[in-house]
Every structure is written in C-alpha cells, then in structure tokens.
Design a protein around this motif. Structure first.
Motif, PDB file in Angstrom:
ATOM      1  N   VAL A   1       0.863  -1.180   0.000  1.00 35.62           N
ATOM      2  CA  VAL A   1       0.000   0.000   0.000  1.00 35.62           C
ATOM      3  C   VAL A   1       0.905   1.237   0.000  1.00 35.62           C
ATOM      4  O   VAL A   1       1.818   1.349   0.811  1.00 35.62           O
ATOM      5  N   ASN A   2       0.644   2.176  -0.930  1.00 36.78           N
ATOM      6  CA  ASN A   2       1.370   3.446  -0.960  1.00 36.78           C
ATOM      7  C   ASN A   2       0.576   4.477  -0.165  1.00 36.78           C
ATOM      8  O   ASN A   2      -0.580   4.741  -0.466  1.00 36.78           O
ATOM      9  N   ILE A   3       1.207   5.057   0.816  1.00 35.20           N
ATOM     10  CA  ILE A   3       0.571   6.075   1.642  1.00 35.20           C
ATOM     11  C   ILE A   3       1.314   7.393   1.392  1.00 35.20           C
ATOM     12  O   ILE A   3       2.521   7.467   1.620  1.00 35.20           O
ATOM     13  N   PRO A   4       0.597   8.431   0.905  1.00 33.92           N
ATOM     14  CA  PRO A   4       1.282   9.719   0.674  1.00 33.92           C
ATOM     15  C   PRO A   4       1.647  10.368   2.007  1.00 33.92           C
ATOM     16  O   PRO A   4       0.791  10.607   2.844  1.00 33.92           O
ATOM     17  N   LEU A   5       2.922  10.613   2.186  1.00 33.06           N
ATOM     18  CA  LEU A   5       3.406  11.202   3.431  1.00 33.06           C
ATOM     19  C   LEU A   5       4.060  12.557   3.140  1.00 33.06           C
ATOM     20  O   LEU A   5       5.209  12.795   3.465  1.00 33.06           O
ATOM     21  N   ASP A   6       3.310  13.491   2.504  1.00 24.98           N
ATOM     22  CA  ASP A   6       3.920  14.794   2.191  1.00 24.98           C
ATOM     23  C   ASP A   6       3.862  15.741   3.381  1.00 24.98           C
ATOM     24  O   ASP A   6       4.487  16.774   3.382  1.00 24.98           O
ATOM     25  N   PHE A   7       3.126  15.404   4.414  1.00 24.36           N
ATOM     26  CA  PHE A   7       3.048  16.164   5.660  1.00 24.36           C
ATOM     27  C   PHE A   7       2.852  17.669   5.413  1.00 24.36           C
ATOM     28  O   PHE A   7       3.540  18.497   5.978  1.00 24.36           O
ATOM     29  N   GLY A   8       1.954  18.024   4.539  1.00 20.60           N
ATOM     30  CA  GLY A   8       1.632  19.431   4.308  1.00 20.60           C
ATOM     31  C   GLY A   8       2.553  20.135   3.332  1.00 20.60           C
ATOM     32  O   GLY A   8       2.544  21.358   3.258  1.00 20.60           O
ATOM     33  N   LYS A   9       3.355  19.368   2.586  1.00 17.40           N
ATOM     34  CA  LYS A   9       4.272  20.007   1.639  1.00 17.40           C
ATOM     35  C   LYS A   9       3.497  20.750   0.542  1.00 17.40           C
ATOM     36  O   LYS A   9       3.903  21.820   0.121  1.00 17.40           O
ATOM     37  N   ARG A  10       2.396  20.161   0.106  1.00 16.83           N
ATOM     38  CA  ARG A  10       1.585  20.814  -0.932  1.00 16.83           C
ATOM     39  C   ARG A  10       1.040  22.146  -0.433  1.00 16.83           C
ATOM     40  O   ARG A  10       1.121  23.168  -1.117  1.00 16.83           O
ATOM     41  N   SER A  11       0.503  22.163   0.762  1.00 16.13           N
ATOM     42  CA  SER A  11      -0.042  23.415   1.298  1.00 16.13           C
ATOM     43  C   SER A  11       1.074  24.428   1.558  1.00 16.13           C
ATOM     44  O   SER A  11       0.874  25.630   1.400  1.00 16.13           O
ATOM     45  N   ALA A  12       2.260  23.951   1.921  1.00 15.43           N
ATOM     46  CA  ALA A  12       3.387  24.862   2.121  1.00 15.43           C
ATOM     47  C   ALA A  12       3.821  25.467   0.794  1.00 15.43           C
ATOM     48  O   ALA A  12       4.132  26.662   0.717  1.00 15.43           O
ATOM     49  N   ARG A  13       3.846  24.633  -0.271  1.00 15.05           N
ATOM     50  CA  ARG A  13       4.199  25.155  -1.592  1.00 15.05           C
ATOM     51  C   ARG A  13       3.162  26.160  -2.063  1.00 15.05           C
ATOM     52  O   ARG A  13       3.488  27.185  -2.647  1.00 15.05           O
ATOM     53  N   LYS A  14       1.883  25.880  -1.810  1.00  6.84           N
ATOM     54  CA  LYS A  14       0.829  26.804  -2.193  1.00  6.84           C
ATOM     55  C   LYS A  14       0.950  28.106  -1.420  1.00  6.84           C
ATOM     56  O   LYS A  14       0.821  29.198  -1.994  1.00  6.84           O
ATOM     57  N   ALA A  15       1.237  28.025  -0.143  1.00  2.00           N
ATOM     58  CA  ALA A  15       1.403  29.237   0.666  1.00  2.00           C
ATOM     59  C   ALA A  15       2.601  30.050   0.175  1.00  2.00           C
ATOM     60  O   ALA A  15       2.539  31.285   0.102  1.00  2.00           O
ATOM     61  N   ALA A  16       3.686  29.375  -0.188  1.00  6.01           N
ATOM     62  CA  ALA A  16       4.868  30.079  -0.698  1.00  6.01           C
ATOM     63  C   ALA A  16       4.568  30.761  -2.027  1.00  6.01           C
ATOM     64  O   ALA A  16       4.970  31.908  -2.260  1.00  6.01           O
ATOM     65  N   SER A  17       3.844  30.070  -2.904  1.00 11.95           N
ATOM     66  CA  SER A  17       3.517  30.690  -4.196  1.00 11.95           C
ATOM     67  C   SER A  17       2.516  31.833  -4.012  1.00 11.95           C
ATOM     68  O   SER A  17       2.592  32.851  -4.712  1.00 11.95           O
ATOM     69  N   ASP A  18       1.593  31.710  -3.071  1.00 12.21           N
ATOM     70  CA  ASP A  18       0.670  32.819  -2.775  1.00 12.21           C
ATOM     71  C   ASP A  18       1.435  34.027  -2.246  1.00 12.21           C
ATOM     72  O   ASP A  18       1.152  35.167  -2.620  1.00 12.21           O
ATOM     73  N   TYR A  19       2.434  33.785  -1.406  1.00 16.18           N
ATOM     74  CA  TYR A  19       3.258  34.869  -0.880  1.00 16.18           C
ATOM     75  C   TYR A  19       4.010  35.550  -2.019  1.00 16.18           C
ATOM     76  O   TYR A  19       4.076  36.785  -2.078  1.00 16.18           O
ATOM     77  N   GLN A  20       4.584  34.760  -2.918  1.00 19.41           N
ATOM     78  CA  GLN A  20       5.318  35.329  -4.048  1.00 19.41           C
ATOM     79  C   GLN A  20       4.388  36.144  -4.946  1.00 19.41           C
ATOM     80  O   GLN A  20       4.761  37.218  -5.422  1.00 19.41           O
TER      81      GLN A  20
END
Length: 148
Positions: free
Chosen positions: A20-39
């Motif tokens: 079973v593959n379990i995505p373990l990005d631990f909020g990396k997507r939301s952090a990338r989105k927050a960084a791009s929103d800041y930019q």
C-alpha cells in the motif's frame, strides 16, 4: 505473492503480501501553495509600488512643464516687451541728453536677462517633456533627427 528461498523451512518459503502506498507529504503541498501565494502577493505589491512611483514622477514632470510654460508666457508677454520699451526709452533719453549712458546699459542688461530667462524656461520645458516622454514609454512628439 512470492517465493522466498532464503527461509530455511520449506513451508515458510511461500509468502503472500499486500503493498500500500501512503502519501506522506506532511503538508508540503499546502506549504508550496502558501509560498507561491506569498510570491504572488509580493509581486503584486511591487507592481503597485512601481505604479505609484511612476505616477508621482509623471505628476512632477507635468507640473514642471506647466510651470515652464507659465514662465515662457510671462517672458514673452510681459518681461521682454517691458524691457524692450525701457531700452528704447533709455536710448531716446540718452540721445536727447536727458539720461546717462549707464541707464542704456542697465536697460540692455535687463532685456538680455529677460531673454535669458525665456531661454532657460524653454529648456526646462523641453526637459520636462522629455521626462514625460520617457515615463510614458513612447514618443509623444514624433520627430526624427536626420543627422544633417
């Protein structure tokens, strides 16, 4: 399901498993989105700052051009004609022996100063127009230099 020959006992060699593959990005997507929103917000702020700065510089250049135009009109309509009349009167008085030659020189100097003020005002106006042209990014007054 698979066969594992590393086990010593033959009954343990056959194995069944599930992967079973379990995505373990631990909020990396939301952090990338927050960084791009800041930019994006930072870029918008920079653009707004530059826009305001450009408008302020344009207003200053327009004000300088208007002031120069008023000075040009003042010189042409009042200062130079009055200085010319004063010179003519001083020359007439000198020729009739009523006034000294120093009065003629002073009147001539006043006329030259009025003409100099006119030339400086015209130069100021040309500089202001050039600045306006630069700020708007184009040629407001189309003309070409032919080089001769």
């Amino acid at each position: 399901m698979g066969y594992n020959e590393l086990w010593n006992a033959s009954d343990l060699r056959l194995q069944v498993g599930v992967s079973v593959n379990i995505p373990l990005d631990f909020g990396k997507r939301s952090a990338r989105k927050a960084a791009s929103d800041y930019q994006l917000n930072s870029a918008r702020t920079d653009i707004q700052y530059l826009h305001n700065q450009l408008l302020a510089e344009l207003e200053q250049a327009l004000s300088r051009a208007e002031e120069a135009q008023h000075a040009i009109e003042l010189c042409r309509e009042q200062l130079i004609p009055i200085a010319q009349q004063s010179l003519t009167a001083s020359q007439s008085d000198y020729q009739e022996g009523i006034a000294d030659f120093s009065n003629v020189i002073q009147a001539e100097q006043a006329l030259l100063e009025a003409r100099l003020l006119l030339s400086r005002s015209m130069a100021d106006q040309y500089q202001a127009h050039a600045e306006i042209d630069r700020l708007v990014g184009g040629r407001l007054w189309p003309f070409e230099f032919s080089g001769h």
